[in-house]
Design a protein around this motif. Structure first.
Motif, short mmCIF file in Angstrom:
data_model
loop_
_atom_site.label_atom_id
_atom_site.label_comp_id
_atom_site.label_asym_id
_atom_site.label_seq_id
_atom_site.Cartn_x
_atom_site.Cartn_y
_atom_site.Cartn_z
N ILE A 156 7.27 4.32 -6.93
CA ILE A 156 6.42 3.29 -7.54
C ILE A 156 7.24 2.02 -7.79
CG2 ILE A 156 5.10 2.67 -9.61
CD1 ILE A 156 4.31 5.66 -9.81
N ASP A 157 8.43 2.20 -8.32
CA ASP A 157 9.30 1.06 -8.60
C ASP A 157 9.69 0.34 -7.30
OD1 ASP A 157 11.14 -0.51 -10.40
OD2 ASP A 157 12.62 0.40 -9.07
N ALA A 159 7.99 0.22 -4.48
CA ALA A 159 6.83 -0.51 -3.97
C ALA A 159 6.61 -1.81 -4.74
CB ALA A 159 5.59 0.37 -4.06
N LYS A 160 6.78 -1.76 -6.04
CA LYS A 160 6.58 -2.97 -6.84
C LYS A 160 7.65 -4.02 -6.54
CE LYS A 160 6.08 -0.96 -10.95
NZ LYS A 160 5.72 -0.78 -12.38
N ARG A 161 8.90 -3.57 -6.42
CA ARG A 161 9.98 -4.53 -6.16
C ARG A 161 9.87 -5.14 -4.77
NH1 ARG A 161 14.58 -2.45 -5.72
NH2 ARG A 161 14.27 -0.23 -6.16
N GLY A 163 6.96 -5.40 -3.04
CA GLY A 163 5.65 -5.97 -2.81
C GLY A 163 4.90 -5.28 -1.68
N LYS A 164 5.09 -3.97 -1.53
CA LYS A 164 4.44 -3.21 -0.47
C LYS A 164 3.41 -2.26 -1.06
CE LYS A 164 7.27 -5.14 2.47
NZ LYS A 164 8.31 -4.50 3.29
N LEU A 166 1.59 1.10 -2.02
CA LEU A 166 2.03 2.43 -2.40
C LEU A 166 1.04 3.44 -1.83
CD1 LEU A 166 4.10 4.06 -4.23
CD2 LEU A 166 2.24 4.08 -5.93
N PRO A 187 1.56 -0.57 -8.58
CA PRO A 187 1.74 -1.79 -7.77
C PRO A 187 0.40 -2.48 -7.52
CG PRO A 187 2.82 0.13 -6.77
CD PRO A 187 1.94 0.65 -7.87
N ASP A 188 0.46 -3.65 -6.94
CA ASP A 188 -0.76 -4.40 -6.66
C ASP A 188 -1.68 -3.64 -5.72
OD1 ASP A 188 0.06 -6.47 -8.29
OD2 ASP A 188 0.86 -7.68 -6.64
#
Length: 294
Positions: A156-157, A159-161, A163-164, A166, A187-188
């Motif tokens: 999860i982290d 993907a957030k860092r 910007g991809k 999940l 994530p978004d």
């Protein structure tokens, strides 16, 4: 072999009628299928499946996904350690590393080393997703749950860092998957691959803005809960996938699956939604491109 019959479970199903509106297979495993990548892409394109997301399940598979996506414009990659891979690494099971060609010690340090490489791969431009990750209580014994959960939180982290998107694998773990996503902050973009929940869970996912990707198992006779979920899912959040070579849609269940069979599942989905296949295909194509950012 001459004389093969329609009852031959090893025989690939025939090509379906082509779709008029091109779509994407949002989740496939070309490395687990027979034939070459070029052959698979050609067969898929012949029936209107012009894009695939190739998903890695371990380090070797994730490297291969990234390399394959770099070589083929029609392929995008997702990279991860599958939920069942994390306990193998932590518990020192050599099978978890045999595909990488060497035995390594177990423990959380080994898992962190593997996750660091997934994070590096996720930065590549041809990698559009981080996954499949999540929780799988069907195949993992209780002693492996902590490793799965730790790995899921790390993905999860990542993907957030990066910007991809999940990409979630959720098997018999609905409540805990949703809980961890809420605790970590999703994530978004979140895609529930091979969606396996019911209509109530679909509404929860819709409220959170998650995408639901439906596979060939939604065509199975015992899959009414999946069809109920599809019926209530917002059209703008619906994707289609093969998860090939698994989950071949009816009437070909048990035979090899591949991206070219997407039209079979999509037509079954259109019937559930009461939509024309062109309308559903156009929505699915737009949704997939939006979710994976291509």
């Amino acid at each position: 072999m001459a004389g093969s019959t329609g009852n031959d479970k090893s025989a690939p199903p025939p090509l379906p009628e082509p779709l008029a509106v091109p779509v994407a297979d949002s989740h496939t495993h070309l490395d687990m299928q027979t034939g070459t990548v070029e052959e698979a892409l050609a067969k898929a394109a012949a029936v209107g499946v012009t894009t695939v997301v190739q998903v890695g399940c371990d380090l070797a598979g994730s490297r291969w996904a990234a390399e394959t996506a770099a070589r083929h414009e029609a392929v995008h990659a997702a990279v991860a350690l599958h939920p069942n891979e994390a306990p193998r690494i932590v518990l020192g099971d050599p099978d978890g590393w045999s595909r990488q060609g060497a035995r390594r010690p177990g423990g959380t340090e080994a898992l962190d080393v593997a996750l660091d490489e997934i994070a590096a791969l996720a930065e590549l431009p041809q990698v559009r997703g981080v996954g499949e990750t999540g929780l799988d209580y069907f195949r993992t014994a209780p002693e492996g749950v902590a490793a799965q959960t730790y790995s899921f939180r790390r993905h999860i982290d990542i993907a957030k860092r990066c910007g991809k998107a999940l990409v979630i694998h959720d098997r018999d773990a609905h409540d805990d998957v949703l809980r961890v996503l809420a605790e970590e902050g999703a994530p978004d973009v979140v895609v529930f691959h091979c969606y396996s929940g019911d209509a109530a869970m679909a509404r929860v996912c819709a409220d959170a803005g998650y995408y639901l990707s439906f596979a060939g198992n939604m065509t199975f006779k015992n899959a009414q809960p999946l069809r109920d979920a599809l019926a209530v899912a917002p059209l703008e959040r619906v994707l289609v996938e093969t998860d090939a070579p698994f989950l071949t849609p009816a009437p070909f269940r048990g035979r090899p699956n591949a991206p070219y069979l997407i039209p079979v599942t999509l037509r079954a989905m259109a019937a559930v939604r009461g939509l024309g296949e062109d309308e559903l295909a156009a929505a699915v194509a737009a949704n997939t491109a939006r979710a994976f950012g291509y």
